[in-house]
Motif scaffolding. Structure first.
Motif, PDB file in Angstrom:
ATOM      1  N   GLU A 142       1.806  -4.771   4.420  1.00 50.07           N
ATOM      2  CA  GLU A 142       0.716  -5.377   5.548  1.00 50.07           C
ATOM      3  C   GLU A 142      -0.090  -6.547   4.831  1.00 50.07           C
ATOM      4  O   GLU A 142      -0.698  -7.662   5.680  1.00 50.07           O
ATOM      5  CB  GLU A 142      -0.606  -4.496   5.974  1.00 50.07           C
ATOM      6  CG  GLU A 142      -1.091  -3.634   4.843  1.00 50.07           C
ATOM      7  CD  GLU A 142      -0.450  -2.360   4.502  1.00 50.07           C
ATOM      8  OE1 GLU A 142      -0.991  -1.621   3.652  1.00 50.07           O
ATOM      9  OE2 GLU A 142       1.070  -2.219   4.841  1.00 50.07           O
ATOM     10  N   LEU A 143      -0.516  -6.578   3.482  1.00 53.90           N
ATOM     11  CA  LEU A 143      -0.813  -7.935   2.858  1.00 53.90           C
ATOM     12  C   LEU A 143       0.035  -9.081   2.945  1.00 53.90           C
ATOM     13  O   LEU A 143      -0.243 -10.210   3.257  1.00 53.90           O
ATOM     14  CB  LEU A 143      -0.997  -7.481   1.611  1.00 53.90           C
ATOM     15  CG  LEU A 143      -2.015  -6.595   1.051  1.00 53.90           C
ATOM     16  CD1 LEU A 143      -2.189  -6.338  -0.543  1.00 53.90           C
ATOM     17  CD2 LEU A 143      -3.429  -6.411   1.419  1.00 53.90           C
ATOM     18  N   LYS A 144       1.556  -8.869   2.606  1.00 54.84           N
ATOM     19  CA  LYS A 144       2.262  -9.970   2.975  1.00 54.84           C
ATOM     20  C   LYS A 144       2.492 -10.554   4.362  1.00 54.84           C
ATOM     21  O   LYS A 144       2.495 -11.678   4.722  1.00 54.84           O
ATOM     22  CB  LYS A 144       3.670  -9.554   2.641  1.00 54.84           C
ATOM     23  CG  LYS A 144       4.731 -10.642   2.116  1.00 54.84           C
ATOM     24  CD  LYS A 144       4.503 -11.059   0.839  1.00 54.84           C
ATOM     25  CE  LYS A 144       5.315 -12.413   0.557  1.00 54.84           C
ATOM     26  NZ  LYS A 144       5.558 -13.306   1.682  1.00 54.84           N
ATOM     27  N   HIS A 174      -7.951  -4.083   1.361  1.00 54.66           N
ATOM     28  CA  HIS A 174      -6.960  -3.040   1.361  1.00 54.66           C
ATOM     29  C   HIS A 174      -7.354  -1.571   0.714  1.00 54.66           C
ATOM     30  O   HIS A 174      -7.800  -1.816  -0.601  1.00 54.66           O
ATOM     31  CB  HIS A 174      -5.577  -3.574   0.622  1.00 54.66           C
ATOM     32  CG  HIS A 174      -4.498  -2.962   1.173  1.00 54.66           C
ATOM     33  ND1 HIS A 174      -3.866  -2.180   0.117  1.00 54.66           N
ATOM     34  CD2 HIS A 174      -3.678  -2.451   2.188  1.00 54.66           C
ATOM     35  CE1 HIS A 174      -2.949  -1.286   0.681  1.00 54.66           C
ATOM     36  NE2 HIS A 174      -2.794  -1.600   1.948  1.00 54.66           N
ATOM     37  N   ARG A 175      -6.795  -0.814   1.394  1.00 55.40           N
ATOM     38  CA  ARG A 175      -6.831   0.808   0.978  1.00 55.40           C
ATOM     39  C   ARG A 175      -5.659   1.371   0.937  1.00 55.40           C
ATOM     40  O   ARG A 175      -5.032   1.115   1.928  1.00 55.40           O
ATOM     41  CB  ARG A 175      -8.133   1.203   1.736  1.00 55.40           C
ATOM     42  CG  ARG A 175      -9.483   0.744   1.187  1.00 55.40           C
ATOM     43  CD  ARG A 175     -10.353   1.520   2.445  1.00 55.40           C
ATOM     44  NE  ARG A 175     -11.659   0.933   2.578  1.00 55.40           N
ATOM     45  CZ  ARG A 175     -12.697   1.189   3.617  1.00 55.40           C
ATOM     46  NH1 ARG A 175     -12.558   2.336   4.230  1.00 55.40           N
ATOM     47  NH2 ARG A 175     -13.858   0.710   3.455  1.00 55.40           N
ATOM     48  N   ASN A 176      -5.394   2.478   0.151  1.00 54.55           N
ATOM     49  CA  ASN A 176      -4.261   3.090   0.260  1.00 54.55           C
ATOM     50  C   ASN A 176      -4.140   3.660   1.463  1.00 54.55           C
ATOM     51  O   ASN A 176      -5.073   4.221   2.202  1.00 54.55           O
ATOM     52  CB  ASN A 176      -4.342   4.219  -0.918  1.00 54.55           C
ATOM     53  CG  ASN A 176      -3.947   3.547  -2.283  1.00 54.55           C
ATOM     54  OD1 ASN A 176      -3.397   2.442  -2.281  1.00 54.55           O
ATOM     55  ND2 ASN A 176      -4.515   4.475  -3.397  1.00 54.55           N
ATOM     56  N   GLY A 177      -2.923   3.745   2.042  1.00 55.93           N
ATOM     57  CA  GLY A 177      -2.935   4.347   3.416  1.00 55.93           C
ATOM     58  C   GLY A 177      -3.064   3.340   4.581  1.00 55.93           C
ATOM     59  O   GLY A 177      -2.975   4.114   5.761  1.00 55.93           O
ATOM     60  N   SER A 229      -2.886  -2.640  11.316  1.00 56.06           N
ATOM     61  CA  SER A 229      -3.907  -2.349  12.301  1.00 56.06           C
ATOM     62  C   SER A 229      -5.285  -2.234  11.554  1.00 56.06           C
ATOM     63  O   SER A 229      -6.344  -2.764  11.971  1.00 56.06           O
ATOM     64  CB  SER A 229      -3.548  -1.794  13.649  1.00 56.06           C
ATOM     65  OG  SER A 229      -2.623  -1.982  14.259  1.00 56.06           O
ATOM     66  N   SER A 230      -5.253  -1.133  10.850  1.00 48.35           N
ATOM     67  CA  SER A 230      -6.428  -0.773  10.236  1.00 48.35           C
ATOM     68  C   SER A 230      -6.901  -1.920   9.255  1.00 48.35           C
ATOM     69  O   SER A 230      -8.103  -2.085   9.124  1.00 48.35           O
ATOM     70  CB  SER A 230      -6.232   0.584   9.432  1.00 48.35           C
ATOM     71  OG  SER A 230      -5.258   0.440   8.329  1.00 48.35           O
TER      72      SER A 230
END
Length: 696
Positions: A637-639, A655-658, A662-663
């Motif tokens: 999702e970062l990319k 960013h968080r694990n999981g 969308s989140s």
């Protein structure tokens, strides 16, 4: 009368009754020309945008507005009709061709093309840059006639530009699928992709419409290394699509052979919506001095400076910044680049004094923001290479064509025309300006010969491997069988090999087989250790130049892969590069070339190596490594958000694990609207603009 002879500068210097008499004569002569031999003469059409500027700035011409709107209607430039001052008949014409949903009034030639498309015909359109070709795509989508559409675009930067526009206009009507991992639903869908991405999707289903932008790239004779994959992607899309629409500029003919399987209407038009003034500076003694003089003039802003290479763009921008400041309002962008990329990057100083830079090495989110600030006037001058000319729409008033080469070869008349076509923009700069610093190439007709429209027996190997069985002749079948035998690859492997180069893959096969006779270092599962990366890279450098991957030596490429995997953040990786830089200042952005190579080039070639390793050692599994490398060892999702204009340096903080896409977007949106201290005001505006989040 010939409008070539009109001195528009002199006309603009007039005022009062003298100006009114001049404009009256122009309107009268234009009316006569419309009923003459060539009502489509581009110079006649130019009268409309030129008068638009005059009427907007000269109060004494207010009484001419109705006559001017009548001229706009008669020439077909209906988008210039002023509904508030036009007579009833002209206003009705403008109203009839206005799409309220899009906020656009179409011109005559756009309506003609739309009529063909809405009648279900396949269309290939050749039209000037200012024609408004992209608006036709939006108009088709707005009709509700098409539910599944594939749009092939040449660059990821252009994907993001289209994504932003389509989501803004059709957010509630279509799902826009852009990233390889996006999940396709059952509703109306737009697939946006480069040829490589669409070629590898297996969820396209049946399509109502396929759109191919910059279709001239289908011609293998243009020596574009991605031509074969583009033809293969288009072949695959047309086989499942009931209609197609190809767009491009300055094409004279399209050549078809091979039985004419694909039927289409070819529409070629010279219809342009802006006028252009050309200034010949070929004879001046000091071109660099004159360039700096012209880009320092506010009357030329926003100005694109076309140069031959990334190094040239960086150098000239840096030199310009040492001599002048065209703005001092972008200090926060410069500060951000220095903090998050590296203070030794020459672009940091260039941006501080108002000079943007755009070429294939600039990180995507940063390049996107450069163009955004250029289009809004905050960075008035942009030094660019052909990557911008081919890939991104800009609001340039002026184009200064400083060099005449691309990749050390003189560009042809077709490319030259495309560069010139960037001057002026409908609704913003009715009159563009072009400065020529070199002899223009000789004018020749441009013929496009798409491989996909040719006889398959004559098509290159790296295209025919993508053909379906029913489309293969006996001759092609024999060629493919020989390729499979000599390269020891199944059909999927052969298609992968075609995207790398069949000769290159043959050499990789020999190299890997030799290595496996003496060592098992190429055999691994999961993530390789440093020594294994070194062996992998050594195989690559037997068949490719290390410079293609943004490194100056084999050891440096190994080190960069290792550091990228080890770095906790992209910011840390880039800052470490900045701190340890021992190269020339101009070599700083080779690290960006390396990051691009990690996305596609290196994973591809490592994938072929894995195939041959698995022949002897089935337990080998590179999947995790290849997947991680392609997204820089970051979360997917970062990319994806980086491609959409939000730099990883920002998203990594949130960013968080999981997290899902969308989140993470929701968390970023909350940070923007709540004025979170995790975002500076500059970053807040950047994220809001990239993700279309309203700023409170």
């Amino acid at each position: 009368m010939t409008f070539e002879a009109v001195n528009w500068v002199e006309v603009g210097r007039n005022s009062g009754d003298d100006l009114k008499r001049s404009v009256f004569r122009l309107l009268r002569n234009a009316s006569a020309a419309i009923n003459g031999d060539d009502p489509h003469d581009p110079k006649l059409l130019e009268v409309v945008p030129r008068l638009a500027d005059l009427i907007a700035t000269k109060p004494e011409l207010k009484s001419f507005k109705e006559a001017y709107s009548a001229l706009a209607r008669a020439t077909g430039l209906w988008n210039y009709i002023d509904k508030s001052s036009a007579d009833t008949a002209d206003a009705i014409v403008a109203e009839a061709v206005t799409a309220d949903e899009l906020g656009v009034t179409f011109h005559r030639e756009q309506i003609a093309v739309l009529n063909d498309l809405l009648a279900g015909r396949n269309v290939i359109l050749s039209a000037p840059t200012s024609f408004g070709k992209s608006l036709l795509i939006d108009a088709l989508l707005a009709t509700g006639k098409y539910e599944r559409i594939a749009i092939v675009l040449p660059t990821i930067a252009l994907l993001d530009e289209f994504r932003r526009r389509l989501r803004r206009r059709f957010r509630d009507r279509f799902d826009v699928i852009m990233h390889p991992g996006d999940v396709v639903g059952d509703g109306p869908t737009i697939f946006l992709g480069t040829q490589e991405r669409l070629l590898n999707r297996d969820d396209l289903g049946s399509l109502d419409l396929t759109v191919v932008d910059e279709f001239y790239k289908l011609d293998a004779d243009r020596k574009d290394e991605r031509s074969a994959s583009l033809n293969a992607a288009v072949y695959r899309l047309l086989a499942r699509s009931r209609q197609f629409f190809f767009l491009g500029p300055n094409i004279d003919t399209v050549r078809v052979s091979g039985g004419g399987r694909w039927q289409f209407n070819f529409i070629k038009t010279r219809f342009a919506t802006v006028a252009v003034d050309t200034f010949d500076l070929r004879a001046i003694p000091d071109k660099r001095e004159r360039l700096l003089e012209e880009i320092g003039k506010e009357e030329n802003w926003p100005a694109l400076v076309f140069v031959s290479s990334p190094d040239k763009a960086n150098t000239l921008a840096s030199e310009a910044a040492k001599e002048m400041a065209v703005t001092e309002s972008r200090g926060e962008f410069s500060d951000w680049l220095g903090e998050n990329v590296g203070s030794r990057w020459s672009v940091v100083r260039s941006v501080r004094f108002g000079f943007a830079v755009h070429h294939g090495r600039i990180p995507r989110a940063i390049a996107s923001h450069m163009v955004r600030l250029f289009n809004t006037g905050h960075l008035p001058v942009l030094f660019c290479t052909s990557t911008l000319i081919e890939g991104v729409n800009t609001a340039a008033k002026t184009v200064l064509i400083y060099d005449k080469q691309i990749k050390r070869a003189d560009y042809d008349f077709f490319t030259f025309s495309n560069i010139k076509g960037r001057a002026g923009r409908l609704g913003e700069h009715h009159i563009g300006r072009v400065f020529l610093f070199n002899e223009p190439p000789e004018q020749v007709e441009m013929e496009v010969s798409p491989t996909v429209f040719s006889d398959e027996d004559d098509a290159p190997d790296d295209y025919v491997v993508f053909l379906e069985d029913e489309d293969k002749s006996d001759v092609v079948e024999d060629r493919i069988s020989e390729l499979r035998r000599s390269l020891d690859l199944d059909p999927a492997g052969l298609r992968l090999a075609a995207s790398i180069g069949l000769d290159v893959v043959a050499e990789i096969k020999r190299t890997v087989e030799n290595r496996l006779r003496f060592s098992t270092q190429l055999v691994f599962r999961g993530q390789p250790d440093y020594d294994t990366i070194r062996v992998l890279v050594n195989v690559v450098t037997q068949v490719k130049k290390v410079g293609e991957y943004g490194a100056k030596s084999e050891a440096q490429l190994v080190l960069r892969i290792s550091r990228l995997r080890r770095a906790r953040t992209i910011k840390e990786f880039l800052r470490e590069h900045d701190d340890n830089l021992q190269e020339k200042e101009l070599d700083f952005d080779l690290v960006f070339k390396f990051l691009r190579a990690c996305e596609y080039g290196l994973p591809q070639i490592f994938s072929i190596i894995e195939i041959y390793v698995k022949r002897k050692h089935p337990e080998a599994d590179y999947h995790l490594f290849l997947r991680s490398l392609a997204r820089w060892f970051r979360a997917e999702e970062l990319k994806n958000l980086d491609e959409e204009g939000v730099p990883i340096q920002i998203t990594e903080r949130f960013h968080r694990n999981g997290d899902t896409y969308s989140s993470l977007v929701e968390r970023l949106s909350t940070a923007v609207t709540s004025r979170s201290p995790q975002l500076s005001e500059f970053e807040r505006a950047w994220v809001a603009n990239a993700l279309d989040i309203p700023l409170g």
